[in-house]
Design an enzyme around this catalytic site. Structure first.
Site, mmCIF file in Angstrom:
data_model
loop_
_atom_site.group_PDB
_atom_site.id
_atom_site.type_symbol
_atom_site.label_atom_id
_atom_site.label_comp_id
_atom_site.label_asym_id
_atom_site.label_seq_id
_atom_site.Cartn_x
_atom_site.Cartn_y
_atom_site.Cartn_z
ATOM 1 N N ASP A 72 -2.498 -2.802 -12.664
ATOM 2 C CA ASP A 72 -1.892 -2.261 -11.447
ATOM 3 C C ASP A 72 -2.050 -3.221 -10.268
ATOM 4 O O ASP A 72 -1.988 -2.817 -9.106
ATOM 5 C CB ASP A 72 -2.431 -0.865 -11.115
ATOM 6 N N THR A 119 -0.567 2.269 -9.019
ATOM 7 C CA THR A 119 -1.486 2.841 -10.012
ATOM 8 C C THR A 119 -0.822 3.972 -10.780
ATOM 9 O O THR A 119 -1.003 4.105 -11.995
ATOM 10 C CB THR A 119 -2.772 3.334 -9.329
ATOM 11 N N GLY A 155 2.906 3.147 -5.099
ATOM 12 C CA GLY A 155 2.789 3.897 -6.350
ATOM 13 C C GLY A 155 2.406 3.032 -7.532
ATOM 14 O O GLY A 155 2.705 3.369 -8.683
ATOM 15 N N ILE A 204 0.841 -1.194 0.000
ATOM 16 C CA ILE A 204 0.000 0.000 0.000
ATOM 17 C C ILE A 204 0.881 1.250 0.000
ATOM 18 O O ILE A 204 1.786 1.380 0.808
ATOM 19 C CB ILE A 204 -0.901 0.008 1.248
ATOM 20 N N GLY A 205 0.622 2.158 -0.953
ATOM 21 C CA GLY A 205 1.372 3.407 -1.027
ATOM 22 C C GLY A 205 2.618 3.348 -1.884
ATOM 23 O O GLY A 205 3.323 4.359 -2.014
#
Length: 213
Positions: free
Chosen positions: A86, A18, A16, A13-14
């Site tokens: 993604d 996407t 990048g 999570i986080g």
């Protein structure tokens, strides 16, 4: 016979995912599959009480990703069209193995295999590996309200889970190409040269596979 690649961008999570997959889609002219995140109605409740809402959350993600790959991903692959996503469908197990326990975990595992065993799997993975500080900084920057109270211990464990998952994929799927990006030192958003290096590597892979198709 090689086929045009199915590329997945992955990371905790986080990381990048996407952002990078969107940039690569535009640069390479590839269709993109984007996972549904903010539309998941259980996200806010999950971060407030992981044990209570994890099964509902993971089932929502699994069903949506399954439907997307079944409807869209297979069409591209059947037509020998390179595609970028993604996410890798295996991320469902990365999260479920951490958040689910006992009977619920086993039920989820059975449903996961029933739905996904015959789905196409990415044969190229761009893995964004980043430290806790980097992930927290990026999570704060994107200002998703449901992420602001995230347990840092959960995120730190997720980093380790992703490393283990990528190692497991490399071992059981030796034909899968895994490109690891150091998210702490590589800024593909602000540094065009660093992004171009990633894009060039993927262009070469696509060219190699199409040439041998």
């Amino acid at each position: 016979m090689n086929q045009p690649p199915f590329i997945a961008v992955e990371g905790p999570i986080g990381a990048g995912k996407t952002t990078l997959s969107t940039m690569l889609s535009q640069e390479l002219g590839l269709p993109i599959l984007k996972e549904i995140v903010e539309e998941n109605p259980f996200l806010g409740k999950f971060y407030e009480n992981i044990d209570e809402w994890s099964f509902q959350l993971e089932m929502f993600f699994l069903c949506n990703r399954y439907k997307q790959l079944e409807d869209t991903g297979i069409q591209y692959i059947a037509n020998n069209q390179p595609v970028i996503s993604d996410y890798h469908i295996y991320k469902n197990m990365i999260f479920a193995q951490r958040t689910l326990k006992g009977v619920k975990r086993e039920k989820y595992r059975q449903i996961y295999h029933l739905l996904t065993d015959d789905l196409p799997k990415p044969d190229v993975i761009v893995y964004i590996r980043a430290s806790l500080d980097t992930l927290l900084r990026r999570i704060a920057k994107r200002q998703r309200s449901f992420e602001q109270g995230m347990d840092t211990a959960y995120l730190e464990q997720l980093i380790l889970d992703y490393d283990e998952a990528m190692a497991a994929i490399a071992e059981r799927e030796p034909d899968t190409t895994i490109i690891t990006i150091d998210g702490d030192t590589i800024d593909f958003v602000e540094n065009r040269e660093q992004f171009d290096e990633i894009a060039t590597r993927l262009k070469e892979l696509i060219h190699e596979r199409i040439q041998h198709t």
